[in-house]
Structure formats: C-alpha cells, structure tokens
Design a protein around this motif. Structure first.
Motif, short mmCIF file in Angstrom:
data_model
loop_
_atom_site.label_atom_id
_atom_site.label_comp_id
_atom_site.label_asym_id
_atom_site.label_seq_id
_atom_site.Cartn_x
_atom_site.Cartn_y
_atom_site.Cartn_z
N THR A 149 85.97 -67.79 24.47
CA THR A 149 85.38 -66.71 25.24
C THR A 149 83.94 -66.50 24.83
O THR A 149 83.50 -66.95 23.77
CB THR A 149 86.14 -65.38 25.04
N VAL A 150 83.20 -65.82 25.69
CA VAL A 150 81.81 -65.45 25.40
C VAL A 150 81.73 -63.93 25.44
O VAL A 150 82.20 -63.30 26.39
CB VAL A 150 80.84 -66.06 26.44
N LEU A 151 81.15 -63.34 24.40
CA LEU A 151 81.03 -61.89 24.32
C LEU A 151 79.75 -61.44 25.00
O LEU A 151 78.65 -61.90 24.67
CB LEU A 151 81.04 -61.43 22.86
N LEU A 152 79.88 -60.52 25.96
CA LEU A 152 78.72 -59.95 26.63
C LEU A 152 78.05 -58.94 25.71
O LEU A 152 78.72 -58.11 25.08
CB LEU A 152 79.15 -59.27 27.94
N ASP A 153 76.74 -59.00 25.63
CA ASP A 153 76.00 -58.08 24.77
C ASP A 153 76.03 -56.67 25.34
O ASP A 153 76.10 -56.46 26.56
CB ASP A 153 74.55 -58.54 24.64
N GLY A 154 75.93 -55.71 24.43
CA GLY A 154 75.85 -54.32 24.86
C GLY A 154 77.22 -53.72 25.09
O GLY A 154 78.20 -54.41 25.32
N GLN A 155 77.29 -52.41 24.99
CA GLN A 155 78.53 -51.67 25.23
C GLN A 155 78.22 -50.57 26.23
O GLN A 155 78.04 -49.41 25.88
CB GLN A 155 79.05 -51.09 23.90
N GLN A 156 78.15 -50.98 27.49
CA GLN A 156 77.64 -50.08 28.52
C GLN A 156 78.73 -49.41 29.36
O GLN A 156 78.45 -48.53 30.15
CB GLN A 156 76.70 -50.86 29.45
N LEU A 157 79.98 -49.87 29.21
CA LEU A 157 81.05 -49.37 30.07
C LEU A 157 82.08 -48.57 29.28
O LEU A 157 82.20 -48.73 28.06
CB LEU A 157 81.74 -50.54 30.78
N SER A 158 82.82 -47.74 29.99
CA SER A 158 83.85 -46.92 29.33
C SER A 158 85.16 -47.67 29.15
O SER A 158 86.12 -47.12 28.63
CB SER A 158 84.10 -45.65 30.17
N PHE A 159 85.21 -48.91 29.58
CA PHE A 159 86.42 -49.72 29.47
C PHE A 159 86.04 -51.11 28.99
O PHE A 159 84.93 -51.57 29.22
CB PHE A 159 87.14 -49.81 30.82
N GLU A 160 86.95 -51.77 28.29
CA GLU A 160 86.72 -53.14 27.88
C GLU A 160 87.42 -54.07 28.86
O GLU A 160 88.22 -53.63 29.69
CB GLU A 160 87.26 -53.38 26.46
N GLY A 161 87.12 -55.35 28.76
CA GLY A 161 87.77 -56.24 29.71
C GLY A 161 87.41 -57.69 29.53
O GLY A 161 86.67 -58.07 28.62
N ILE A 162 87.92 -58.50 30.44
CA ILE A 162 87.68 -59.94 30.44
C ILE A 162 87.47 -60.39 31.88
O ILE A 162 88.12 -59.89 32.80
CB ILE A 162 88.85 -60.71 29.79
N ALA A 163 86.52 -61.30 32.08
CA ALA A 163 86.23 -61.83 33.42
C ALA A 163 86.37 -63.35 33.38
O ALA A 163 85.69 -64.01 32.58
CB ALA A 163 84.82 -61.43 33.86
N PHE A 164 87.25 -63.87 34.22
CA PHE A 164 87.50 -65.31 34.27
C PHE A 164 86.62 -65.92 35.37
O PHE A 164 86.79 -65.60 36.55
CB PHE A 164 88.96 -65.60 34.59
N PRO A 165 85.69 -66.81 35.01
CA PRO A 165 84.86 -67.45 36.04
C PRO A 165 85.63 -68.53 36.79
O PRO A 165 86.43 -69.26 36.21
CB PRO A 165 83.70 -68.07 35.22
N VAL A 166 85.40 -68.60 38.09
CA VAL A 166 86.04 -69.62 38.92
C VAL A 166 84.95 -70.28 39.76
O VAL A 166 84.14 -69.59 40.38
CB VAL A 166 87.10 -69.00 39.86
#
Length: 213
Positions: free
Chosen positions: A83-100
């Motif tokens: 996985t790649v960690l997105l920089d910054g903590q800008q949202l009130s929820f965490e998550g994962i995005a699968f690229p297609v």
C-alpha cells in the motif's frame, strides 16, 4: 466487500476526461454515504483527488489514509510494500482506495472508509481483485445502456452463442436450419450492432453484456 473490510462506507470513482491532462477529474459513480454523500465525496476529492489521479498513472498499489488526529492506523500493512500512505490527515475517517485501470472509460478507484478497518495482506489482494470486477460491471452496464435491449434479434443471439461455443458458420447453419450466407449475415449484423471490429470481439462483448454465456 464492505463487510469483509469492516468498512462503514464505500464509494466508486471513475476518471473522466482521460487523455486530456488538464480536464481529468474523478467523478463519484456510486456511494452509500446517503444524505452526507456530497459532503464526504467532496472532502475526499478535495483532499486527495489530484494525488489519486497522478498515482493511477504510475502505480496500481492501493492507497490508504489516516483519519484526522490519529497518528496510527490499523490500515497500515507494515513491511508488505502493498500500500501507499497518503500524506496528511485531512479527513474525519480513515480508509483505503483500490486503483483500477481498464482503459479510458474504466480507470478509477473503489474506496472504503471507516474507523476500525483492519486489513491483512490476503484481504487486500482479494478486495483489489473484486474492485476490478466492480469496475468491469460498471463498464458493462454503460455498454448495455448504450445498446437497446431489442437491438439483437433472437437469431443473432443464437448465432453468436453457437459461434462462441466454437462452431463455424457451416455448423451453425446446419444446427439452426439456415443457409451459411444467412448465418454470416446474422453474425455480421450483430457485430455492427455491438460496435465490434470483428466476430471474435462481438462474441466477447456479447458475453460481457450478458447476451450470451
């Protein structure tokens, strides 16, 4: 998929304007945020939209992000490089995005959000594959909407099915009680209606659209 990931919400984003660098953007195709959909999708795209667009051109590794105020996230798969960690903590929820990446109309992300998601390596791989299937289903739905249900006749479908089973025109003609010329005419008209370049592509497209199996 949402249950397997112990996620609270999901969203499917597709890249529009492919081939035009200044026009590309992510568009939400479906989600289950309900009344807060505009707020959450908007916040997600504002926070990470540009990064996601750049990432999908270079890598197919899933991207994860931490929620605001949390220094750790159970989404991290330490040492796996998966996985790649997105920089910054800008949202009130965490998550994962699968690229297609499935071509101009099938590029995008299937994203999941929550507060207690815990992923294993095997689960990441499994859900990434399933995300590809989700995008393929969306493409099939788009194609089906663009082709009227009555566009393929019963004879055209029957000829395509038998051709897909590996039978040549002569065998199809004998099976259906038609002339070889008529069979070829049906296959030709079906190919045109499906906007395919040849019989093989027409069969593949008919399978994808559910006309034949």
């Amino acid at each position: 998929m949402q249950r397997a990931l112990n996620a609270r919400n999901f969203a499917v984003f597709r890249v529009s304007g492919s081939g035009l660098p200044n026009k590309r953007k992510l568009v939400c195709e479906m989600e289950n945020w309900g009344v807060s959909a505009a707020e959450h999708c908007g916040a997600f795209l504002q926070a990470y939209g540009d990064r996601l667009l750049n990432h999908i051109e270079l890598s197919l590794l899933p991207m994860i992000w931490k929620s605001r105020g949390h220094t750790e996230t159970r989404l991290s798969i330490k040492g796996s490089g998966m996985t790649v960690l997105l920089d910054g903590q800008q949202l009130s929820f965490e998550g994962i995005a699968f690229p297609v990446r499935l071509g101009a109309l099938g590029n995008g992300y299937v994203a999941f959000a929550g507060s207690a998601m815990d992923l294993s390596n095997d689960l990441v791989i499994d859900q990434h594959v399933r995300s590809c299937h989700v995008m393929m289903d969306l493409l099939a739905m788009d194609e089906r909407r663009s082709i009227p249900a009555e566009s393929l006749s019963e004879r055209e479908v029957a000829c395509l099915q038998l051709a897909g089973d590996g039978q040549i025109s002569e065998e199809i003609a004998e099976r259906l009680g038609l002339s070889v010329h008529t069979v070829n005419a049906y296959l030709g008209s079906a190919t045109i209606k499906l906007d395919a370049v040849n019989r093989i592509q027409a069969i593949a497209k008919a399978i994808r659209l559910g006309f034949i199996h």
